[in-house]
Design an enzyme around this catalytic site. Structure first.
Site, PDB file in Angstrom:
ATOM      1  N   HIS A 308      39.809  43.378  43.291  1.00 20.32           N
ATOM      2  CA  HIS A 308      40.960  42.720  42.665  1.00 20.32           C
ATOM      3  C   HIS A 308      42.210  43.539  42.966  1.00 20.32           C
ATOM      4  O   HIS A 308      42.166  44.760  43.018  1.00 20.32           O
ATOM      5  CB  HIS A 308      40.769  42.637  41.136  1.00 20.32           C
ATOM      6  CG  HIS A 308      41.637  41.616  40.486  1.00 20.32           C
ATOM      7  ND1 HIS A 308      42.936  41.863  40.147  1.00 20.32           N
ATOM      8  CD2 HIS A 308      41.404  40.322  40.159  1.00 20.32           C
ATOM      9  CE1 HIS A 308      43.455  40.780  39.594  1.00 20.32           C
ATOM     10  NE2 HIS A 308      42.556  39.827  39.598  1.00 20.32           N
ATOM     11  N   ASP A 366      35.308  35.829  39.123  1.00 19.22           N
ATOM     12  CA  ASP A 366      34.543  34.843  39.896  1.00 19.22           C
ATOM     13  C   ASP A 366      33.091  35.233  40.120  1.00 19.22           C
ATOM     14  O   ASP A 366      32.335  34.457  40.718  1.00 19.22           O
ATOM     15  CB  ASP A 366      35.242  34.620  41.246  1.00 19.22           C
ATOM     16  CG  ASP A 366      36.610  33.997  41.048  1.00 19.22           C
ATOM     17  OD1 ASP A 366      37.609  34.583  41.478  1.00 19.22           O
ATOM     18  OD2 ASP A 366      36.666  32.922  40.401  1.00 19.22           O
TER      19      ASP A 366
HETATM   20  C1  SDX Z   1      41.127  35.863  41.654  1.00 20.40           C
HETATM   21  O1  SDX Z   1      45.546  38.005  41.326  1.00 20.40           O
HETATM   22  C2  SDX Z   1      44.807  37.546  40.380  1.00 20.40           C
HETATM   23  O2  SDX Z   1      45.010  37.839  39.229  1.00 20.40           O
HETATM   24  C3  SDX Z   1      43.709  36.588  40.828  1.00 20.40           C
HETATM   25  C4  SDX Z   1      42.726  36.133  39.754  1.00 20.40           C
HETATM   26  C5  SDX Z   1      43.386  35.241  38.701  1.00 20.40           C
HETATM   27  O3  SDX Z   1      42.825  35.129  37.593  1.00 20.40           O
HETATM   28  O4  SDX Z   1      44.400  34.578  39.070  1.00 20.40           O
HETATM   29  O5  SDX Z   1      42.153  37.256  39.091  1.00 20.40           O
HETATM   30  C6  SDX Z   1      41.610  35.293  40.360  1.00 20.40           C
HETATM   31  O6  SDX Z   1      41.623  35.470  42.685  1.00 20.40           O
HETATM   32  C7  SDX Z   1      40.093  36.949  41.630  1.00 20.40           C
HETATM   33  C8  SDX Z   1      39.766  37.488  43.069  1.00 20.40           C
HETATM   34  C9  SDX Z   1      38.771  36.517  43.714  1.00 20.40           C
HETATM   35  N1  SDX Z   1      38.571  36.870  45.144  1.00 20.40           N
HETATM   36  C10 SDX Z   1      37.411  37.409  45.558  1.00 20.40           C
HETATM   37  O7  SDX Z   1      36.486  37.749  44.810  1.00 20.40           O
HETATM   38  C11 SDX Z   1      37.326  37.561  47.082  1.00 20.40           C
HETATM   39  C12 SDX Z   1      36.763  38.946  47.453  1.00 20.40           C
HETATM   40  N2  SDX Z   1      37.768  39.960  47.095  1.00 20.40           N
HETATM   41  C13 SDX Z   1      38.742  40.288  48.018  1.00 20.40           C
HETATM   42  O8  SDX Z   1      38.970  39.594  49.160  1.00 20.40           O
HETATM   43  C14 SDX Z   1      39.841  41.242  47.548  1.00 20.40           C
HETATM   44  O9  SDX Z   1      39.251  42.178  46.733  1.00 20.40           O
HETATM   45  C15 SDX Z   1      41.013  40.604  46.835  1.00 20.40           C
HETATM   46  C16 SDX Z   1      41.630  39.520  47.660  1.00 20.40           C
HETATM   47  C17 SDX Z   1      40.588  40.045  45.516  1.00 20.40           C
HETATM   48  C18 SDX Z   1      42.052  41.698  46.590  1.00 20.40           C
HETATM   49  O10 SDX Z   1      42.511  42.098  47.842  1.00 20.40           O
HETATM   50  P1  SDX Z   1      43.648  43.253  47.991  1.00 20.40           P
HETATM   51  O11 SDX Z   1      44.150  43.678  46.668  1.00 20.40           O
HETATM   52  O12 SDX Z   1      44.640  42.801  49.003  1.00 20.40           O
HETATM   53  O13 SDX Z   1      42.824  44.467  48.511  1.00 20.40           O
HETATM   54  P2  SDX Z   1      42.550  44.774  50.041  1.00 20.40           P
HETATM   55  O14 SDX Z   1      42.154  43.517  50.750  1.00 20.40           O
HETATM   56  O15 SDX Z   1      43.707  45.542  50.581  1.00 20.40           O
HETATM   57  O16 SDX Z   1      41.258  45.700  49.946  1.00 20.40           O
HETATM   58  C19 SDX Z   1      41.390  47.084  49.685  1.00 20.40           C
HETATM   59  C20 SDX Z   1      40.176  47.692  50.404  1.00 20.40           C
HETATM   60  C21 SDX Z   1      40.031  47.203  51.839  1.00 20.40           C
HETATM   61  O17 SDX Z   1      39.387  48.236  52.565  1.00 20.40           O
HETATM   62  P3  SDX Z   1      40.322  49.218  53.513  1.00 20.40           P
HETATM   63  O18 SDX Z   1      41.082  48.306  54.476  1.00 20.40           O
HETATM   64  O19 SDX Z   1      41.248  49.950  52.548  1.00 20.40           O
HETATM   65  O20 SDX Z   1      39.319  50.125  54.214  1.00 20.40           O
HETATM   66  O21 SDX Z   1      38.978  47.274  49.734  1.00 20.40           O
HETATM   67  C22 SDX Z   1      38.188  46.488  50.635  1.00 20.40           C
HETATM   68  C23 SDX Z   1      39.080  46.045  51.761  1.00 20.40           C
HETATM   69  O22 SDX Z   1      38.345  45.848  52.955  1.00 20.40           O
HETATM   70  N3  SDX Z   1      37.705  45.343  49.858  1.00 20.40           N
HETATM   71  C24 SDX Z   1      36.467  44.860  49.902  1.00 20.40           C
HETATM   72  C25 SDX Z   1      36.449  43.799  48.972  1.00 20.40           C
HETATM   73  N4  SDX Z   1      37.637  43.659  48.426  1.00 20.40           N
HETATM   74  C26 SDX Z   1      38.432  44.611  48.976  1.00 20.40           C
HETATM   75  N5  SDX Z   1      35.376  45.226  50.618  1.00 20.40           N
HETATM   76  C27 SDX Z   1      34.258  44.496  50.402  1.00 20.40           C
HETATM   77  N6  SDX Z   1      34.146  43.468  49.521  1.00 20.40           N
HETATM   78  C28 SDX Z   1      35.224  43.079  48.797  1.00 20.40           C
HETATM   79  N7  SDX Z   1      35.123  42.065  47.942  1.00 20.40           N
END
Ligand code: SDX
Length: 431
Positions: A308, A366
């Site tokens: 998140h 989720d």
């Molecule tokens: C919702 O914003 C809100 O409040 C949203 C929400 C709401 O109520 O409105 O809470 C609802 O959208 C919840 C999130 C649902 N999405 C998912 O579950 C999809 C999987 N999660 C991700 O794609 C990700 O964690 C996000 C999109 C939720 C957040 O992405 P960020 O904040 O842009 O973080 P990032 O992509 O920069 O990741 C930081 C690091 C990265 O690694 P590095 O590049 O630093 O090496 O963490 C890794 C990412 O690769 N990473 C993950 C991961 N999520 C982040 N690695 C593996 N699995 C994951 N799920």
């Protein structure tokens, strides 16, 4: 917000600029850069808005480090446990918990707006039967501006109020009809003698061939899911609604934009993607394979329902949903659901893995919601429509707050331009 005596100093090419620091009632201070471009001729750069406050708000606050979520100051676990969705809607919309008389009046207004203009049924029938319900919802909600002209003038507080009630009241009807249409069953009209969650369940699962009795366990679980998804600060879909509204677009068009944004798998579409992922994993012995894929930089796969932008601790909504999953599946007699077991073992494996610990990746809203929704009888395609239905009150509350804000102006970000500088056109003969 209070203007601090504190300020931030920015030095560029030997010139110093004082930027006021504004203090919130909770959360980090903000550096006020509204005059930065006029004073210093520079922009700030923040793709994804990781460090940017787009507005001020009094509705919802998230402490990502603590894993805390407050709606008008009330913790989400208390609201989920002691309140109910329409009371939370009142709180989000008007700022305070209602008196019994206020709540009764609000619930009566919502109940009496649940039906759709009969002509809209034809709109549904323009879609293919295999359309995703989110495609139908995006289209039908946008089309509401063609049916409810008397609540599209956003400069009229009364029309804003009517549009708010209409959207909150009609979203369950629209979502249920989108579902019925895609499974080839007749629409079921709302009933005024049922509460909000029971009405939605009946509109989804009743058929003309027999009576439908709402299971109180399912109705309570449904209402709790609505509450847990109601609002969440300036997330992507709420920011979309605010940006669309900043141009003066009508409320139905703005909410349709929010629905479209929520559909993405990185946002509200993650609940569907998460259950599909859990079903693909299938058995606990395949968990290490998927954990390895999630950690592999060369693999675009991510653990859906994990991570998140704001929470760097477990999402408090995930905690409530995990407990609710146990309760609901137990009460429904599916406590030995293999997918719930996979989810719990996947969560434990990920939380024990240094990759997830270092990056502070925890289950989010989720991760468990889909397990409950599937046990309640919903197909995965209905998970995000239910999220959209629930979040409508949050979008509307933020929309109302923004329009009432005297500072409200059209949102128009700038850019870091890396394209060609000016050059002359070449006739095709000379290229
Ligand atoms: C919702 O914003 C809100 O409040 C949203 C929400 C709401 O109520 O409105 O809470 C609802 O959208 C919840 C999130 C649902 N999405 C998912 O579950 C999809 C999987 N999660 C991700 O794609 C990700 O964690 C996000 C999109 C939720 C957040 O992405 P960020 O904040 O842009 O973080 P990032 O992509 O920069 O990741 C930081 C690091 C990265 O690694 P590095 O590049 O630093 O090496 O963490 C890794 C990412 O690769 N990473 C993950 C991961 N999520 C982040 N690695 C593996 N699995 C994951 N799920």
């Amino acid at each position: 917000m209070s203007e601090n005596t504190k300020s931030a100093k920015l030095s560029i090419d030997g010139k110093e600029f004082d930027l006021p620091i504004l203090s919130p009632t909770a959360g980090p201070d903000v550096v006020d850069i509204r005059k930065l471009y006029a004073q210093a001729g520079v922009f700030t750069y923040d793709p994804g808005f990781t460090s940017t406050a787009s507005c001020d708000s009094t509705i919802t606050f998230i402490d990502g480090d603590k894993g805390e979520l407050l709606h008008r100051g009330y913790p989400i676990d208390q609201l989920a446990g002691q309140s109910h969705y329409l009371e939370v809607c009142y709180l989000l919309l008007y700022g305070e918990l209602p008196t019994p008389a206020e709540l009764e009046d609000f619930e009566c207004r919502v109940t009496n707006h649940t039906m759709l203009h009969e002509q809209m049924m034809n709109f549904f029938r323009g879609f293919r039967r295999d359309a995703h319900p989110m495609a139908v919802m995006t289209g039908v909600v946008g089309a509401m501006s063609a049916f409810y002209h008397d609540s599209t003038d956003i400069s009229d507080p009364w029309q804003r109020e009517v549009a708010s009630i209409r959207l909150i009241a009609k979203m369950p009807t629209i979502a249920a009809m989108a579902y019925k249409y895609t499974i080839g069953q007749p629409f079921v009209y709302p009933r005024n003698d049922l509460d909000y969650a029971s009405n939605f369940l009946r509109m989804c699962f009743a058929v003309p061939a027999e009576d439908y009795e709402v299971n109180p366990i399912l109705s309570r679980a449904m209402d709790r899911i609505f509450t847990l998804h109601a609002d969440h600060e300036q997330n992507a879909s709420t920011s979309t609604v605010r940006l669309a509204s900043s141009s003066g677009a009508n409320p139905f068009a703005c909410i349709a934009a929010g629905i479209a944004c929520l559909w993405g798998p990185a946002h509200g579409g993650a609940n569907q993607a998460c259950l599909e992922m859990l079903n693909e994993i299938g058995t606990p012995d395949r968990i290490p394979e998927f954990i390895a894929r999630a950690k592999d930089k060369n693999d675009p796969f991510r653990l859906m329902g994990f991570g998140h932008r704001v929470y760097k601790n477990i999402d408090p909504r995930a905690k409530v949903l995990k407990q609710s999953a146990d309760e609901v599946l137990d009460l429904l007699g599916v406590e030995d659901n293999p997918i719930l077991q996979v989810a719990k073992e996947l969560e434990a494996a990920a939380l024990a893995d240094p990759y997830f610990a270092e990056k502070k990746l925890f289950p989010n809203v989720d991760f468990y919601s889909g397990i409950i929704l599937e046990a309640m009888g919903f197909p995965t395609s209905m998970f995000t429509p239910i999220f959209a239905l629930s979040r409508t009150v949050g979008w509307i509350s933020q929309w109302k707050e923004m329009i009432a804000d005297p500072q409200n102006k059209i949102g128009r970000p700038r850019q870091l331009y890396l394209g060609s500088t000016a050059r002359n056109y070449e006739d095709i003969e000379n290229r």
